[in-house]
Motif scaffolding. Structure first.
Motif, PDB file in Angstrom:
ATOM      1  N   SER A  31      28.129  54.111  17.017  1.00 16.66           N
ATOM      2  CA  SER A  31      29.465  54.214  17.588  1.00 16.66           C
ATOM      3  C   SER A  31      29.511  53.319  19.011  1.00 16.66           C
ATOM      4  CB  SER A  31      29.911  55.681  18.004  1.00 16.66           C
ATOM      5  OG  SER A  31      29.769  56.092  16.563  1.00 16.66           O
ATOM      6  N   ASP A  41      38.736  43.655  22.179  1.00 15.50           N
ATOM      7  CA  ASP A  41      40.197  43.503  21.901  1.00 15.50           C
ATOM      8  C   ASP A  41      41.434  43.172  22.932  1.00 15.50           C
ATOM      9  OD1 ASP A  41      41.994  44.985  19.303  1.00 15.50           O
ATOM     10  OD2 ASP A  41      42.596  45.511  21.419  1.00 15.50           O
ATOM     11  N   HIS A  86      38.084  55.149  21.980  1.00 16.45           N
ATOM     12  CA  HIS A  86      38.071  56.221  20.966  1.00 16.45           C
ATOM     13  C   HIS A  86      38.858  56.204  19.606  1.00 16.45           C
ATOM     14  CE1 HIS A  86      34.919  59.008  23.130  1.00 16.45           C
ATOM     15  NE2 HIS A  86      35.428  58.195  24.185  1.00 16.45           N
ATOM     16  N   PRO A  87      39.894  55.731  19.913  1.00 15.39           N
ATOM     17  CA  PRO A  87      40.989  55.666  18.638  1.00 15.39           C
ATOM     18  C   PRO A  87      40.496  54.291  18.034  1.00 15.39           C
ATOM     19  CG  PRO A  87      42.297  56.298  20.520  1.00 15.39           C
ATOM     20  CD  PRO A  87      41.014  56.046  21.116  1.00 15.39           C
ATOM     21  N   TRP A  88      40.124  53.158  18.874  1.00 10.30           N
ATOM     22  CA  TRP A  88      39.576  52.040  18.380  1.00 10.30           C
ATOM     23  C   TRP A  88      38.420  52.138  17.512  1.00 10.30           C
ATOM     24  CZ3 TRP A  88      35.922  48.248  18.105  1.00 10.30           C
ATOM     25  CH2 TRP A  88      36.393  47.080  17.765  1.00 10.30           C
ATOM     26  N   ALA A  90      37.433  54.998  16.048  1.00  9.84           N
ATOM     27  CA  ALA A  90      37.891  55.693  15.003  1.00  9.84           C
ATOM     28  C   ALA A  90      38.202  54.986  13.706  1.00  9.84           C
ATOM     29  CB  ALA A  90      38.765  56.788  15.305  1.00  9.84           C
ATOM     30  N   GLU A  91      39.207  53.746  13.931  1.00  9.40           N
ATOM     31  CA  GLU A  91      39.548  53.077  12.897  1.00  9.40           C
ATOM     32  C   GLU A  91      38.440  52.337  12.348  1.00  9.40           C
ATOM     33  OE1 GLU A  91      42.656  52.659  11.449  1.00  9.40           O
ATOM     34  OE2 GLU A  91      42.856  54.473  12.755  1.00  9.40           O
ATOM     35  N   GLU A  92      37.541  51.682  13.194  1.00  8.88           N
ATOM     36  CA  GLU A  92      36.251  50.889  12.713  1.00  8.88           C
ATOM     37  C   GLU A  92      35.401  51.769  11.824  1.00  8.88           C
ATOM     38  OE1 GLU A  92      35.712  47.586  13.174  1.00  8.88           O
ATOM     39  OE2 GLU A  92      38.013  47.718  13.864  1.00  8.88           O
ATOM     40  N   LYS A  94      36.681  54.214  10.081  1.00 10.85           N
ATOM     41  CA  LYS A  94      37.330  54.439   8.538  1.00 10.85           C
ATOM     42  C   LYS A  94      36.645  53.299   7.762  1.00 10.85           C
ATOM     43  CE  LYS A  94      41.257  57.152  10.447  1.00 10.85           C
ATOM     44  NZ  LYS A  94      42.728  57.188  10.763  1.00 10.85           N
ATOM     45  N   LYS A  95      36.902  52.068   8.277  1.00  7.43           N
ATOM     46  CA  LYS A  95      36.423  50.884   7.564  1.00  7.43           C
ATOM     47  C   LYS A  95      35.119  50.900   7.213  1.00  7.43           C
ATOM     48  CE  LYS A  95      39.620  48.238  10.476  1.00  7.43           C
ATOM     49  NZ  LYS A  95      39.558  47.018  11.248  1.00  7.43           N
ATOM     50  N   ASP A 121      34.810  65.119  12.486  1.00 10.49           N
ATOM     51  CA  ASP A 121      34.928  64.443  11.296  1.00 10.49           C
ATOM     52  C   ASP A 121      33.586  64.335  10.662  1.00 10.49           C
ATOM     53  OD1 ASP A 121      37.540  63.284  11.927  1.00 10.49           O
ATOM     54  OD2 ASP A 121      36.621  61.792  13.151  1.00 10.49           O
TER      55      ASP A 121
END
Length: 192
Positions: A31, A41, A86-88, A90-92, A94-95, A121
């Motif tokens: 992480s 980004d 953190h949201p960015w 979290a998306e990574e 999921k991938k 999670d």
């Protein structure tokens, strides 16, 4: 898919434990390393520059020294940065899960998995602890910084006693108990 969170304070040895899991062919999501990529980004960069100016960023990511100064001088800065990063991450993640569906389990390594809410999670949480003097020695050597600077970083983190409330397993990295033995026992148990 079983998701195992792996955490520990700075210098505890969590990254070393993660590398051992990798040798067992268990996918590890780092992480903190992924979070560093978030600073590349465009949307995140724009938000940081608008709020704090361009000097906290570099062409390749973040200016660590300037970011530390910012966070020490403005406590709300850390909250703002975390709400972007953190949201960015979290998306990574999921991938990462989607690309490792055939694994018996995966490891989500994160220094602040509890503080960020990322533990929610995870099916299991492993906390790596180590005596403070060993943590200081490791980080001083690794980062070539003073013991005092390491103590400052440790003071910013949630204490292990608090993290233990969330952990399913607490492994001591104190050169007394074998971490390798604990990792192998855990691996065998999860794989059934």
């Amino acid at each position: 898919m079983i998701i195992v969170g792996l955490t520990g304070g700075i210098g505890s040895g969590k990254s070393t434990v993660a590398k051992v899991f990798e040798t067992l062919h268990i996918p590890v999501f780092y992480s903190d390393d992924v979070a560093k990529k978030a600073y590349l980004d465009n949307d995140i960069r724009r938000a940081i520059i608008e709020k704090f100016g361009a000097d906290v960023l570099t062409e390749n990511g973040v200016n660590k020294e300037k970011m530390r100064e910012l966070i020490f001088s403005q406590p709300e800065a850390l909250l703002f940065i975390n709400q972007l990063i953190h949201p960015w991450v979290a998306e990574e993640f999921k991938k990462f899960i989607a690309s490792n569906k055939s694994a018996p389990y995966i490891i989500k390594e994160a220094a602040i998995i509890i503080e960020s809410g990322g533990y929610k999670d995870c099916d299991k949480i492993i906390l790596i602890t180590a005596p403070e003097n060993q943590r200081i020695a490791r980080v001083s050597l690794r980062d070539n910084i003073s013991d005092e600077k390491v103590r400052e970083r440790i003071a910013l983190q949630m204490p292990d006693t608090e993290k233990m409330k969330y952990a399913d397993y607490t492994w001591k990295n104190d050169n007394r108990e074998s971490l390798l033995k604990q990792i192998l026992l855990f691996d065998n148990m999860i794989k059934g």
